[in-house]
Scaffold this motif. Structure first.
Motif, PDB file in Angstrom:
ATOM      1  N   THR A 120      31.945  47.938  49.986  1.00  0.00           N
ATOM      2  CA  THR A 120      32.426  46.912  48.887  1.00  0.00           C
ATOM      3  C   THR A 120      32.961  45.570  49.454  1.00  0.00           C
ATOM      4  OG1 THR A 120      32.876  48.900  47.476  1.00  0.00           O
ATOM      5  CG2 THR A 120      33.595  46.403  46.833  1.00  0.00           C
ATOM      6  N   MET A 122      35.245  41.922  48.466  1.00  0.00           N
ATOM      7  CA  MET A 122      35.918  41.295  47.240  1.00  0.00           C
ATOM      8  C   MET A 122      36.294  39.737  47.561  1.00  0.00           C
ATOM      9  SD  MET A 122      39.530  42.753  46.912  1.00  0.00           S
ATOM     10  CE  MET A 122      39.978  41.681  45.431  1.00  0.00           C
ATOM     11  N   THR A 147      42.475  47.945  45.806  1.00  0.00           N
ATOM     12  CA  THR A 147      41.038  47.752  45.395  1.00  0.00           C
ATOM     13  C   THR A 147      40.506  49.312  45.737  1.00  0.00           C
ATOM     14  OG1 THR A 147      40.946  45.557  46.233  1.00  0.00           O
ATOM     15  CG2 THR A 147      38.931  46.876  46.060  1.00  0.00           C
ATOM     16  N   GLN A 171      31.449  46.891  38.282  1.00  0.00           N
ATOM     17  CA  GLN A 171      31.887  45.842  39.343  1.00  0.00           C
ATOM     18  C   GLN A 171      32.919  45.315  38.023  1.00  0.00           C
ATOM     19  OE1 GLN A 171      28.343  44.810  42.186  1.00  0.00           O
ATOM     20  NE2 GLN A 171      28.632  43.460  40.628  1.00  0.00           N
ATOM     21  N   GLU A 175      36.895  44.970  38.363  1.00  0.00           N
ATOM     22  CA  GLU A 175      37.750  43.593  38.480  1.00  0.00           C
ATOM     23  C   GLU A 175      38.799  43.596  37.264  1.00  0.00           C
ATOM     24  OE1 GLU A 175      35.331  40.332  37.930  1.00  0.00           O
ATOM     25  OE2 GLU A 175      33.753  40.950  39.420  1.00  0.00           O
ATOM     26  N   VAL A 192      34.254  41.116  42.684  1.00  0.00           N
ATOM     27  CA  VAL A 192      34.112  42.257  43.288  1.00  0.00           C
ATOM     28  C   VAL A 192      32.640  42.868  43.431  1.00  0.00           C
ATOM     29  CG1 VAL A 192      34.698  44.846  43.552  1.00  0.00           C
ATOM     30  CG2 VAL A 192      36.220  42.839  42.600  1.00  0.00           C
TER      31      VAL A 192
END
Length: 281
Positions: A120, A122, A147, A171, A175, A192
Motif C-alpha cells: 500500500t 498513501m 494506516t 480503499q 480513507e 490510499v
C-alpha cells in the motif's frame, strides 16, 4: 442553551490554550527590546553591525513558518521574506506539499481466515500547520502506524473475494477510517492505494484449480447446449425430408456426386413403384 459534547469542549479549550496571548515579563520585555534594536541596526547598517543577527527570515514557496517566542507559538509567516526578532523568535518551517508514504507490506487476515500480503501507499498533506506541529509528535510515523491499523481493521472485515473484486470500495473505507482518526492532527488524507495483493502459493494453486474447474464446467454446459440445438435442427431436417419428392432429389444429388469420379462405375438403380407398374402393363 444546548450543551456541547465534552470532546468539543476539550477541543476548544486546547485550541484556546494554544493560541492565547499573555503579557511578557520584565526580563522577556528586555530581551524583546534588545532583539528589536539589534535587528534594526543590522537591517539599516549591515556593514557596521554585521555581528548582529539577521532579522529577516525567508520562507520558501509551498511552505509556512511558525514563529515561537520564548518557546510558545506566536504567529505564522507566509512565503517570502519576513521580519522577526532575532533574540526571542524561533522559526519552524512547515512544508505544505503533498507527501507520499510507501508503506511496508503487511500480512492481513481476512474475514474468511485467509492471509493476504498487501502492498500500500498513501498521499497526505498538512492543512493546519499549528495542529500538525503541536498536537502530534513524529507526524509521518504516526500516520504510518494509523494506516497500518486501518488496513488491518478494514481488510479484516471483508472476505478475500471482496478485496479482489471491490478494491476501490476498500480503499474508500480505509480513507474514511483515517479521516476520522486523524481529523485532530491538521492533515488531509488525499488517496490510499492498494498497489498489490499477494496470496500464499497454496492459495494461488487452489484458486487456479477452482478457476480451471469452473471453465471446464462452463465448456460442458456449452457443449450440451450445442448438442440440444443440433438435435433440434436434425429433427427439423428429418421432418422436411419426409416425402418422396425430397428423397428423390437427394437420391439424384448422390448419383451426380458419384458420377463425377474419374473411374468407371456400374450401378444398379432400383425402379420406382410407378415405373414398375408401367413396365408390367
Amino acid at each position: 442553551m444546548e450543551q456541547q459534547p465534552l470532546s468539543n469542549q476539550r477541543q476548544d479549550f486546547n485550541d484556546d490554550q494554544l493560541i492565547q496571548r499573555r503579557e511578557l515579563t520584565a526580563y522577556e520585555s528586555c530581551l524583546d527590546c534588545c532583539g528589536s534594536f539589534s535587528g534594526f541596526l543590522r537591517a539599516w547598517l549591515p556593514c557596521v553591525f554585521c555581528c548582529c543577527e539577521n532579522p529577516f527570515y525567508a520562507i520558501q514557496q509551498s511552505s509556512i513558518g511558525l514563529v515561537e517566542k520564548f518557546g510558545k507559538y506566536h504567529r505564522s509567516l507566509p512565503p517570502g521574506l519576513n521580519q522577526i526578532n532575532p533574540c526571542t523568535d524561533t522559526v519552524i518551517p512547515v512544508d505544505l506539499r503533498t507527501r507520499v508514504l510507501d508503506l511496508d507490506r503487511q500480512i492481513i487476515l481476512t474475514k474468511d481466515n485467509i492471509q493476504v500480503n498487501i502492498d500500500t501507499c498513501m498521499y497526505f498533506r498538512i492543512i493546519d500547520p499549528v495542529r500538525a506541529t503541536y498536537r502530534v509528535s513524529r507526524l509521518t510515523q504516526s500516520v504510518k502506524d494509523m494506516t497500518y491499523a486501518a488496513l488491518r481493521q478494514v481488510c479484516g472485515e471483508h472476505q478475500l473475494q471482496d478485496l479482489l473484486e471491490h478494491r476501490e470500495m476498500v480503499q474508500d473505507a480505509i480513507e474514511a477510517y483515517l479521516d476520522k482518526s486523524t481529523e485532530q492532527w491538521g492533515i488531509y488524507i488525499e488517496e490510499v492505494f492498494i498497489k498489490d495483493m499477494v496470496l500464499t502459493p497454496q492459495m494461488q494453486s487452489d484458486l487456479a484449480a477452482a478457476a480451471k474447474n469452473k471453465r471446464i464446467a462452463q465448456a460442458k454446459v456449452i457443449s450440451a447446449q450445442a448438442d440440444v440445438e443440433s438435435a433440434k435442427l436434425m429433427k427439423e431436417a428429418a421432418q422436411a425430408l419426409d416425402s418422396k419428392a425430397a428423397m428423390q432429389i437427394r437420391f439424384l444429388e448422390t448419383l451426380q456426386l458419384l458420377s463425377k469420379g474419374p473411374s468407371q462405375k456400374l450401378m444398379f438403380l432400383p425402379l420406382s413403384p410407378d415405373s414398375q407398374g408401367a413396365h408390367n402393363g
